[in-house]
Scaffold this active site. Structure first.
Site, short mmCIF file in Angstrom:
data_model
loop_
_atom_site.label_atom_id
_atom_site.label_comp_id
_atom_site.label_asym_id
_atom_site.label_seq_id
_atom_site.Cartn_x
_atom_site.Cartn_y
_atom_site.Cartn_z
N ASP A 1 0.77 -1.25 -0.07
CA ASP A 1 0.01 0.21 0.03
C ASP A 1 0.96 1.27 0.22
OD1 ASP A 1 -2.17 1.60 0.28
OD2 ASP A 1 -1.92 1.93 2.42
N SER A 2 0.26 2.25 -0.35
CA SER A 2 1.05 3.79 -0.04
C SER A 2 1.45 3.87 1.15
CB SER A 2 0.17 4.84 -0.49
OG SER A 2 -1.14 4.84 0.19
N CYS B 1 -3.81 -1.04 -2.11
CA CYS B 1 -4.23 0.24 -2.38
C CYS B 1 -5.12 0.68 -3.50
CB CYS B 1 -2.99 0.90 -2.45
SG CYS B 1 -2.85 2.79 -2.60
N GLU C 1 -6.21 8.52 9.51
CA GLU C 1 -4.95 8.35 9.90
C GLU C 1 -4.57 9.09 11.20
OE1 GLU C 1 -1.51 8.83 7.15
OE2 GLU C 1 -3.01 7.25 6.25
N CYS D 1 -11.08 2.85 -0.50
CA CYS D 1 -9.87 3.51 0.08
C CYS D 1 -9.53 2.31 1.04
CB CYS D 1 -10.09 4.95 0.61
SG CYS D 1 -8.60 5.56 1.26
N HIS E 1 -8.43 3.04 4.03
CA HIS E 1 -8.62 3.38 5.26
C HIS E 1 -10.16 3.16 5.70
CE1 HIS E 1 -4.89 5.13 4.24
NE2 HIS E 1 -4.80 6.06 5.49
N1 DGL Z 1 -4.03 3.80 0.00
C1 DGL Z 1 -4.67 4.71 -0.37
C2 DGL Z 1 -5.93 4.10 -1.43
O1 DGL Z 1 -6.41 3.22 -0.88
C3 DGL Z 1 -5.06 5.83 0.34
C4 DGL Z 1 -3.89 6.70 1.04
C5 DGL Z 1 -3.16 7.60 -0.07
O2 DGL Z 1 -3.74 8.42 -0.67
O3 DGL Z 1 -2.15 6.98 -0.33
O4 DGL Z 1 -6.18 4.85 -2.16
#
Ligand code: DGL
Length: 278
Positions: A20-21, A83, A164, A196, A198
């Site tokens: 993931d990011s 992600c 977050e 997303c 999160h």
């Molecule tokens: N992990 C990203 C997503 O699921 C969210 C956080 C980001 O923008 O890096 O889109």
């Protein structure tokens, strides 16, 4: 050349690679761990380049390719792009970056399949980062499967940083979430995809807004099921009684380390690894 590649012996006890990011993808890792407790996991969060939601398609592709190669070098039998933003822009690039016998799972196709199967001919909503929404990947894929499905999308950019920071299940987060969900174009939806990493953490508040009348689709659960299905099909399901979990990030901070508990429901230790030279 694939033929001589050492991991052609893709064995079931090799770990699943998840990236993931940042640390939000731990929601997906957690769902996989819960559903498949015998699987070893290697997680990589690209905290040095976070957030992906505001990055260019080219940067997201480059980061994702390098991470997939890192996971492959670690011996992963499968790569899960946990992600939504990376799945929107870099799925093809990641597939091309690893040998063909390593299955690559993204977090979008399982949701698209679910929506198409359960909400054909209805109006569905999708919320996610600017990157995911601007890519138009959901309407494109859904319309391709069924032209009668109506898709309303909304970039909800404040939500990932808010979560977050620990703002969920409280009055401030409820006000922001309710405000987003009350936007005109989401009126009349029968399902909403929380597109997303999160957003599983705000599922309860979203459900509160819709009073249980809208089907809330959270990627973590749907993706974990897809991972299981793919492992079974490829004969790669592990029976390891002592699975190992490793968590890497590209930039370590105490704050990230502390926040992992929010997403993985237990304390874990992040380790920094340098994929990119400065
Ligand atoms: N992990 C990203 C997503 O699921 C969210 C956080 C980001 O923008 O890096 O889109």
């Amino acid at each position: 050349m694939d033929f001589f590649y050492p991991y052609l012996l893709n064995s079931s006890n090799q770990p699943i690679g998840i990236f993931d990011s940042g640390i939000g993808g731990l929601t997906v890792a957690y769902a996989i761990k819960e559903l498949l407790p015998n699987e070893s996991l290697i997680y990589f969060g690209d905290t040095a380049h976070l957030p992906y939601g505001d990055k260019s398609a080219e940067s997201i592709k480059n980061y994702s390719k390098a991470i997939a190669q890192f996971l492959e070098e670690k011996g992963c039998k499968m790569v899960v792009i946990a992600c939504n933003t990376a799945s929107s822009y870099a799925y093809a690039a990641v597939k091309a970056a690893v040998p063909r016998h390593i299955p690559v799972i993204n977090v979008i196709d399982p949701i698209v399949d679910y929506l198409e199967k359960n909400h054909a001919n209805e109006k569905v909503g999708v919320i996610g980062t600017k990157g995911t929404i601007n890519s138009r990947v959901f309407p494109r894929k859904l319309k391709k499967k069924n032209k009668d499905i109506e898709v309303a999308t909304l970039a909800t950019s404040l939500l990932a940083p808010m979560i977050e920071e620990g703002y969920f299940n409280n009055n401030i987060s409820r006000t922001i979430i309710f405000d987003y969900l009350s936007k005109k174009n989401l009126k009349g939806i029968k399902a909403i995809a929380l597109a997303c990493t999160h957003y599983p953490l705000i599922r309860k508040t979203v459900d509160e807004y819709y009073k249980g009348k809208v089907d809330i689709v959270d990627s973590a659960q749907v993706v974990a099921l897809k991972v299981k299905e793919t492992l079974v099909k490829s004969n790669l399901l592990s029976d390891n009684k002592k699975p190992k979990y490793q968590f890497y990030v590209s930039d370590f901070t105490e704050a990230f380390d502390q926040s992992t508990r929010i997403f993985f429901h237990e304390k874990i230790s992040l380790k920094q690894v340098k994929i990119w030279q400065d």
